[in-house]
Scaffold this motif. Structure first.
Motif, PDB file in Angstrom:
ATOM      1  N   LEU A 187       0.913  -1.200  -0.157  1.00 26.89           N
ATOM      2  CA  LEU A 187      -0.002   0.035  -0.089  1.00 26.89           C
ATOM      3  C   LEU A 187       0.754   1.312  -0.027  1.00 26.89           C
ATOM      4  N   VAL A 188       0.654   2.014  -1.188  1.00 23.41           N
ATOM      5  CA  VAL A 188       1.766   3.042  -1.233  1.00 23.41           C
ATOM      6  C   VAL A 188       0.904   4.319  -1.358  1.00 23.41           C
ATOM      7  N   VAL A 189       1.195   5.367  -0.488  1.00 24.90           N
ATOM      8  CA  VAL A 189       0.443   6.542  -0.445  1.00 24.90           C
ATOM      9  C   VAL A 189       1.124   7.762  -0.607  1.00 24.90           C
ATOM     10  N   ASN A 190       0.438   8.905  -0.795  1.00 26.42           N
ATOM     11  CA  ASN A 190       1.128  10.131  -0.712  1.00 26.42           C
ATOM     12  C   ASN A 190       1.300  10.732   0.749  1.00 26.42           C
ATOM     13  N   GLY A 191       2.637  10.651   1.084  1.00 26.66           N
ATOM     14  CA  GLY A 191       2.850  10.883   2.381  1.00 26.66           C
ATOM     15  C   GLY A 191       2.762  12.350   2.915  1.00 26.66           C
ATOM     16  N   ASP A 192       2.403  13.349   1.823  1.00 23.10           N
ATOM     17  CA  ASP A 192       1.997  14.822   2.283  1.00 23.10           C
ATOM     18  C   ASP A 192       0.493  14.851   2.479  1.00 23.10           C
ATOM     19  N   ASP A 193      -0.281  13.755   2.282  1.00 29.47           N
ATOM     20  CA  ASP A 193      -1.613  13.931   2.230  1.00 29.47           C
ATOM     21  C   ASP A 193      -2.041  13.473   3.590  1.00 29.47           C
ATOM     22  N   HIS A 194      -2.419  14.213   4.495  1.00 27.23           N
ATOM     23  CA  HIS A 194      -2.763  13.630   5.651  1.00 27.23           C
ATOM     24  C   HIS A 194      -4.018  12.535   5.560  1.00 27.23           C
ATOM     25  N   ASN A 195      -4.894  12.796   4.812  1.00 26.75           N
ATOM     26  CA  ASN A 195      -5.887  11.715   4.688  1.00 26.75           C
ATOM     27  C   ASN A 195      -5.550  10.489   4.430  1.00 26.75           C
ATOM     28  N   LEU A 196      -4.533  10.543   3.383  1.00 28.71           N
ATOM     29  CA  LEU A 196      -3.750   8.998   2.938  1.00 28.71           C
ATOM     30  C   LEU A 196      -3.008   8.650   4.009  1.00 28.71           C
ATOM     31  N   VAL A 197      -2.097   9.464   4.740  1.00 32.01           N
ATOM     32  CA  VAL A 197      -1.490   8.994   5.684  1.00 32.01           C
ATOM     33  C   VAL A 197      -2.051   8.421   6.907  1.00 32.01           C
ATOM     34  N   ARG A 198      -3.186   8.963   7.319  1.00 30.87           N
ATOM     35  CA  ARG A 198      -4.251   8.341   8.323  1.00 30.87           C
ATOM     36  C   ARG A 198      -5.031   7.074   8.021  1.00 30.87           C
ATOM     37  N   LEU A 199      -5.196   6.934   6.581  1.00 31.54           N
ATOM     38  CA  LEU A 199      -6.032   5.769   5.827  1.00 31.54           C
ATOM     39  C   LEU A 199      -4.901   4.482   5.969  1.00 31.54           C
ATOM     40  N   ARG A 230      -0.063  27.137   0.907  1.00 29.56           N
ATOM     41  CA  ARG A 230      -1.209  27.890   1.661  1.00 29.56           C
ATOM     42  C   ARG A 230      -1.204  27.054   3.004  1.00 29.56           C
ATOM     43  N   GLY A 231      -1.228  28.007   4.101  1.00 35.87           N
ATOM     44  CA  GLY A 231      -1.258  27.339   5.287  1.00 35.87           C
ATOM     45  C   GLY A 231      -2.818  26.874   5.718  1.00 35.87           C
ATOM     46  N   ASP A 232      -3.925  27.081   4.636  1.00 43.01           N
ATOM     47  CA  ASP A 232      -5.360  26.635   5.172  1.00 43.01           C
ATOM     48  C   ASP A 232      -5.479  25.466   4.353  1.00 43.01           C
ATOM     49  N   ASN A 233      -4.513  25.007   3.399  1.00 46.35           N
ATOM     50  CA  ASN A 233      -4.566  23.789   2.478  1.00 46.35           C
ATOM     51  C   ASN A 233      -4.894  22.603   3.329  1.00 46.35           C
ATOM     52  N   PRO A 234      -5.956  21.917   3.396  1.00 44.43           N
ATOM     53  CA  PRO A 234      -6.202  20.913   4.340  1.00 44.43           C
ATOM     54  C   PRO A 234      -5.687  19.589   3.785  1.00 44.43           C
ATOM     55  N   ALA A 235      -5.286  19.407   2.640  1.00 52.33           N
ATOM     56  CA  ALA A 235      -4.709  18.108   2.113  1.00 52.33           C
ATOM     57  C   ALA A 235      -3.318  17.799   2.866  1.00 52.33           C
ATOM     58  N   LEU A 236      -2.511  18.992   3.310  1.00 46.72           N
ATOM     59  CA  LEU A 236      -1.249  18.725   3.609  1.00 46.72           C
ATOM     60  C   LEU A 236      -1.177  17.883   4.861  1.00 46.72           C
ATOM     61  N   ALA A 237      -0.241  16.919   5.002  1.00 41.21           N
ATOM     62  CA  ALA A 237      -0.054  15.946   6.240  1.00 41.21           C
ATOM     63  C   ALA A 237       0.854  16.617   7.415  1.00 41.21           C
ATOM     64  N   ASP A 238       0.252  16.401   8.403  1.00 38.20           N
ATOM     65  CA  ASP A 238       1.332  16.797   9.461  1.00 38.20           C
ATOM     66  C   ASP A 238       2.605  16.198   9.349  1.00 38.20           C
TER      67      ASP A 238
END
Length: 427
Positions: free
Chosen positions: A164-176, A204-212
């Motif tokens: 399972l390979v995911v985008n490590g910059d996308d918090h939704n996918l990291v959590r998934l 952008r600081g309000d970009n919700p896609a970026l992972a912590d």
């Protein structure tokens, strides 16, 4: 006997559909009506099984990149054409290669799948490995909210038993990925933080896609993009830099390349060779409509037409961000394939300084947006045929290339009007 009949009937419909110009999902629909198990039978004996690629943006390009990288390593790959990511589309693609037995003669199937239909296809095709590129605001008329897309992708990821390979910059996918229960080995691809900081939209600081970054660090860092300029990028693979050529300009294509290389790295293991990966990427042309450059007109007088396709706010913005200087000639076409274009008011159009021709059923909505942004529009023509003719009649730009910015449906029509009847990107 049922499978053979399905293949023959589907191929007949495919020939008729192509005679009308372009591809169609109808052949696959016919085949599935005759033989409902056609899809599962086609892939059940593949030595290396099935891989799924899904997500909001970039899955077509990423799929083609992964196919090219695997083929450069000598792997025989079956894949579906760009956009043919629904069950009937995959079935239509199978008809082009499957014998009467219905079973593919290949090592592996790498399939782009639609987010919504992915869980259904996963139940039939049983992918052992899944690559998820991102979760972004997309087709709200269909998906309603990104959280719903996350649940769809999670259902696909649950089928992964190997990788399972995911985008490590996308918090939704990291959590998934952290919550996946399929037992697959986890891996991630990422952009270097400096590249994110240099991207006007991504930073952008309000970009919700970026992972912590703390949460992202829990995933193994397989591939990282450290440099991106125009149509070239540098990836870090096994702690060593790898220069790659991209099919079109833009940081988003570098991210797609990182995704493809990351999955190939996991699939091939000790067989993976960075040089072959770079060769595979360099051999790829732009997937149709995604930074593709077409020629319009006869012989030496043909003009170059660059097609930039946008589906949603992120895809429009990254295409605009990739434009180095305002296009000398720009054609914009948007129709009912974008039911509610109000999201364009949140788009930064600083990369363009004018529009030569604006068309499509949504042309007046876009004309209003451009007026608010003090972007002059020379001509508004709702009829696509007349609008395209007027645009092509303009003198050849000094740099030799006209630019067309379109949504998916208008892109398909424009390619056809330019005489490019095939609607399948070369994988």
């Amino acid at each position: 006997m049922r499978t053979a009949l399905a293949v023959l009937a589907g191929r007949l419909v495919r020939v008729l559909a192509r005679a009308r110009g372009g591809g169609s999902a109808m052949p696959g629909r016919v085949a599935l009506l005759i033989a409902p198990r056609f899809l599962g039978r086609a892939v059940e004996r593949l030595p290396l099984g099935v891989v799924f690629v899904s997500g909001s943006n970039g899955k077509s390009t990423t799929t083609h990149m992964l196919v090219r990288v695997l083929r450069a390593h000598g792997v025989r790959v079956f894949t579906n054409p760009s956009g043919a990511n629904l069950p009937q589309g995959v079935a239509s693609a199978l008809l082009a290669e499957a014998p009467l037995s219905g079973r593919l003669d290949a090592d592996i199937a790498v399939l782009e799948v639609d987010e919504a239909y992915g869980p259904r296809l996963a139940s039939v095709l049983q992918p052992h490995s899944v690559l998820l590129v991102n979760v972004q605001v997309d087709q709200l008329n269909r998906f309603h909210e990104p959280d719903r897309v996350v649940r769809m992708l999670a259902a696909i990821a649950e089928k992964a038993t190997r990788h399972l390979v995911v985008n490590g910059d996308d918090h939704n996918l990291v959590r998934l990925a952290a919550g996946a229960r399929g037992g697959a080995a986890l891996a991630a691809f990422r952009l270097d933080p400096s590249l994110l900081a240099d991207s006007p939209w991504l930073a952008r600081g309000d970009n919700p896609a970026l992972a912590d970054r703390g949460a992202a660090s829990t995933l193994p860092d397989t591939i990282r993009v450290t440099e991106s300029s125009g149509a070239t990028a540098t990836l870090v693979v096994d702690e060593a830099p790898l220069s790659v050529v991209l099919p079109a300009r833009g940081l988003h294509y570098a991210a797609d390349a990182a995704a493809a290389v990351a999955m190939a790295h996991e699939l091939l293991g000790d067989r993976f060779r960075p040089a072959e990966a770079a060769t595979g990427l360099a051999s790829m042309q732009a997937v149709y409509g995604r930074g593709e450059v077409l020629r319009a007109g006869p012989g030496a007088d043909a003009e170059q037409i660059e097609l930039l396709m946008m589906k949603n706010p992120p895809s429009l913005q990254v295409n605009l961000d990739a434009i180095a200087e305002p296009p000398e000639q720009l054609f914009v076409a948007v129709d009912e394939g974008t039911p509610d274009p109000s999201w364009i008011y949140g788009t930064d159009f600083a990369a363009i300084d004018h529009v030569d021709v604006l068309t499509g059923t949504k042309c007046w909505q876009l004309a209003t947006r451009f007026a608010y942004g003090d972007i002059p529009v020379a001509s508004v023509e709702p009829d696509l045929t007349r609008a395209l003719a007027a645009f092509l009649a303009l003198p050849t730009p000094a740099h030799g290339r006209k630019t067309i910015l379109v949504n998916y449906e208008q892109m398909m029509l424009i390619r056809r009007q330019l005489g490019h009847l095939e609607l399948e990107g070369a994988a």
